[in-house]
Design a protein around this motif. Structure first.
Motif, PDB file in Angstrom:
ATOM      1  N   GLU A 170       0.835  -1.205   0.000  1.00 57.92           N
ATOM      2  CA  GLU A 170       0.000   0.000   0.000  1.00 57.92           C
ATOM      3  C   GLU A 170       0.872   1.258   0.000  1.00 57.92           C
ATOM      4  O   GLU A 170       1.848   1.358   0.743  1.00 57.92           O
ATOM      5  CB  GLU A 170      -0.926   0.015   1.212  1.00 57.92           C
ATOM      6  N   ALA A 171       0.496   2.222  -0.817  1.00 61.12           N
ATOM      7  CA  ALA A 171       1.237   3.488  -0.910  1.00 61.12           C
ATOM      8  C   ALA A 171       0.253   4.615  -1.172  1.00 61.12           C
ATOM      9  O   ALA A 171      -0.769   4.418  -1.845  1.00 61.12           O
ATOM     10  CB  ALA A 171       2.279   3.415  -2.025  1.00 61.12           C
TER      11      ALA A 171
ATOM     12  N   ASN B  39       3.679   6.585   7.594  1.00 57.50           N
ATOM     13  CA  ASN B  39       4.591   5.809   6.747  1.00 57.50           C
ATOM     14  C   ASN B  39       5.090   4.564   7.473  1.00 57.50           C
ATOM     15  O   ASN B  39       5.257   3.500   6.864  1.00 57.50           O
ATOM     16  CB  ASN B  39       5.769   6.670   6.305  1.00 57.50           C
ATOM     17  N   ARG B  40       5.318   4.686   8.788  1.00 56.99           N
ATOM     18  CA  ARG B  40       5.741   3.516   9.573  1.00 56.99           C
ATOM     19  C   ARG B  40       4.613   2.485   9.630  1.00 56.99           C
ATOM     20  O   ARG B  40       4.861   1.275   9.643  1.00 56.99           O
ATOM     21  CB  ARG B  40       6.133   3.936  10.992  1.00 56.99           C
ATOM     22  N   THR B  41       3.370   2.957   9.672  1.00 57.28           N
ATOM     23  CA  THR B  41       2.232   2.033   9.663  1.00 57.28           C
ATOM     24  C   THR B  41       2.209   1.228   8.373  1.00 57.28           C
ATOM     25  O   THR B  41       2.056   0.000   8.388  1.00 57.28           O
ATOM     26  CB  THR B  41       0.907   2.809   9.812  1.00 57.28           C
ATOM     27  N   LEU B  42       2.378   1.915   7.243  1.00 56.76           N
ATOM     28  CA  LEU B  42       2.338   1.230   5.954  1.00 56.76           C
ATOM     29  C   LEU B  42       3.490   0.260   5.778  1.00 56.76           C
ATOM     30  O   LEU B  42       3.345  -0.788   5.142  1.00 56.76           O
ATOM     31  CB  LEU B  42       2.355   2.261   4.816  1.00 56.76           C
ATOM     32  N   SER B  43       4.658   0.600   6.338  1.00 60.79           N
ATOM     33  CA  SER B  43       5.834  -0.273   6.181  1.00 60.79           C
ATOM     34  C   SER B  43       5.936  -1.308   7.290  1.00 60.79           C
ATOM     35  O   SER B  43       6.937  -2.032   7.370  1.00 60.79           O
ATOM     36  CB  SER B  43       7.112   0.570   6.141  1.00 60.79           C
ATOM     37  N   ALA B  44       4.921  -1.366   8.158  1.00 59.09           N
ATOM     38  CA  ALA B  44       4.885  -2.328   9.279  1.00 59.09           C
ATOM     39  C   ALA B  44       6.052  -2.134  10.238  1.00 59.09           C
ATOM     40  O   ALA B  44       6.471  -3.077  10.908  1.00 59.09           O
ATOM     41  CB  ALA B  44       4.858  -3.761   8.757  1.00 59.09           C
ATOM     42  N   GLN B  45       6.573  -0.913  10.329  1.00 58.99           N
ATOM     43  CA  GLN B  45       7.649  -0.616  11.273  1.00 58.99           C
ATOM     44  C   GLN B  45       7.108  -0.132  12.613  1.00 58.99           C
ATOM     45  O   GLN B  45       7.859   0.045  13.567  1.00 58.99           O
ATOM     46  CB  GLN B  45       8.581   0.451  10.681  1.00 58.99           C
ATOM     47  N   SER B  46       5.791   0.102  12.662  1.00 55.80           N
ATOM     48  CA  SER B  46       5.144   0.563  13.889  1.00 55.80           C
ATOM     49  C   SER B  46       4.104  -0.467  14.310  1.00 55.80           C
ATOM     50  O   SER B  46       3.467  -1.097  13.462  1.00 55.80           O
ATOM     51  CB  SER B  46       4.470   1.917  13.648  1.00 55.80           C
ATOM     52  N   SER B  47       3.946  -0.659  15.599  1.00 53.54           N
ATOM     53  CA  SER B  47       2.964  -1.631  16.079  1.00 53.54           C
ATOM     54  C   SER B  47       1.556  -1.136  15.793  1.00 53.54           C
ATOM     55  O   SER B  47       1.300   0.072  15.641  1.00 53.54           O
ATOM     56  CB  SER B  47       3.126  -1.847  17.587  1.00 53.54           C
TER      57      SER B  47
END
Length: 347
Positions: free
Chosen positions: A40-41, A58-66
């Motif tokens: 997703e972008a 952006n962290r949500t989309l890249s799964a870098q954030s819980s």
């Protein structure tokens, strides 16, 4: 297939409206691709989301954030939103966080809400289209969600159930009884009837109408996940009605058969008190000793857990796989809870 074709046709129409609106609104261009996937972008205008919120998105989309952090940030953005575009985007972020957390049955109505209503700007149109895409992915993942009537029935029950809880919290017991009597007298929510009988019985118990409480406790189905609770409370109602033999019999039924490993410690205390009232003192003492024997391991495990507070869901799964060291009475209680059952149904 018909549903997907309708969604596709509707999405194309909305996309045309989106492109037209975007062409007329310089500086508000917005676009997305692959909603609710790992790819997703989004292209978002700077006024919509900036600074730390944009970095968290952006962290949500890249799964870098819980998922929990994403949900917290999205709720914070919604609280400070002063425009409809920003509020709508925050609601999409909330739905997306629920989707990432695999809470499908919460994400579905959230996306459903976003897919309806007016779309008065390119941002709102894009969010509406993305919500449609996410709904389609959820329907593919969980076919049971295709039935809108099921979702609507669930929402209606939650609304009425919430009103009942509000009445009980405000100690408006008579109002709660009147509402519950009306509900159990219909076939509106057959899948929740045992819970409604249990609530009705407890309200009668609370005002000292033990005869009516007994009547409704006994209506809980023998196949219900609420049966152990109902029988435990039924034993108390019998005791307070001075129906001592029936109080003892109900308590004994919780110590054998399929209910043997349920977590119902109070039933043994009711048995002990009833036997004491009948001057059966040795048997009364034995009931107390049986309570200590049956619940000592549960007590010790819960006392240790309260110090460490380790996550319970993985331990519940291990218990069902017959692994781990969770006492049977504690583990069986988890397996019957609506939260655990709903979590399993979402996998």
């Amino acid at each position: 297939m018909k549903t997907k074709l309708l969604l596709a046709t509707y999405s194309i129409a909305l996309l045309g409206a989106s492109l037209s609106a975007a062409a007329q609104s310089e500086g508000t261009a917005v676009a997305f691709e692959a909603a609710c996937t790992s790819n997703e972008a989004w292209k978002l205008p700077a006024p919509l989301i900036d600074g730390e919120f944009r970095r968290e998105w952006n962290r949500t989309l890249s799964a870098q954030s819980s998922s929990a952090r994403a949900l917290s940030e999205a709720l914070a953005l919604k609280r400070i939103s002063k425009t409809e575009d920003r509020r709508r985007f925050a609601e999409y972020w909330i739905a997306r966080a629920l989707y990432s957390a695999r809470l499908w049955h919460l994400a579905y109505p959230a996306f459903g809400h976003l897919s309806k209503g007016a779309a008065d700007s390119p941002v709102q149109t894009a969010i509406r289209l993305a919500a449609h895409d996410c709904l389609a992915r959820l329907q593919d993942r969980l076919p049971g969600l295709r039935s809108s009537s099921t979702i609507e029935a669930k929402n209606r029950f939650q609304k009425e159930f919430g009103a009942l809880l509000t009445a009980q919290t405000a100690r408006n017991t008579i109002d709660a009884i009147r509402e519950l009597e009306a509900l159990v007298g219909t076939e509106k929510y057959p899948q929740h009837k045992d819970l409604l009988y249990l609530m009705l019985a407890r309200n009668y118990y609370g005002i000292g109408r033990y005869d009516r409480a007994i009547e409704n406790f006994k209506k809980v189905s023998k196949h219900s996940n609420h049966l152990a609770e109902a029988l435990s409370d039924l034993s108390w109602a019998y005791l307070l009605e001075d129906r001592l033999g029936e109080a003892i019999g109900t308590a004994i039924s919780l110590q054998s058969g399929g209910l043997k490993n349920t977590f119902t410690p109070e039933a043994l205390m009711v048995m002990s008190m009833a036997l004491n009232e009948l001057c059966q003192y040795p048997e009364s003492i034995r009931a107390v000793e049986l309570f200590k024997k049956n619940y000592e391991s549960s007590f010790r495990w819960l006392a240790e857990w309260s110090k460490a507070r380790t996550p319970l869901y993985p331990q519940a799964v291990q218990f069902l796989r017959k692994n781990g060291h969770v006492p049977a009475r504690v583990g069986s209680e988890w397996g019957r809870t609506p939260s655990f059952i709903n979590r399993q149904s979402e996998l």
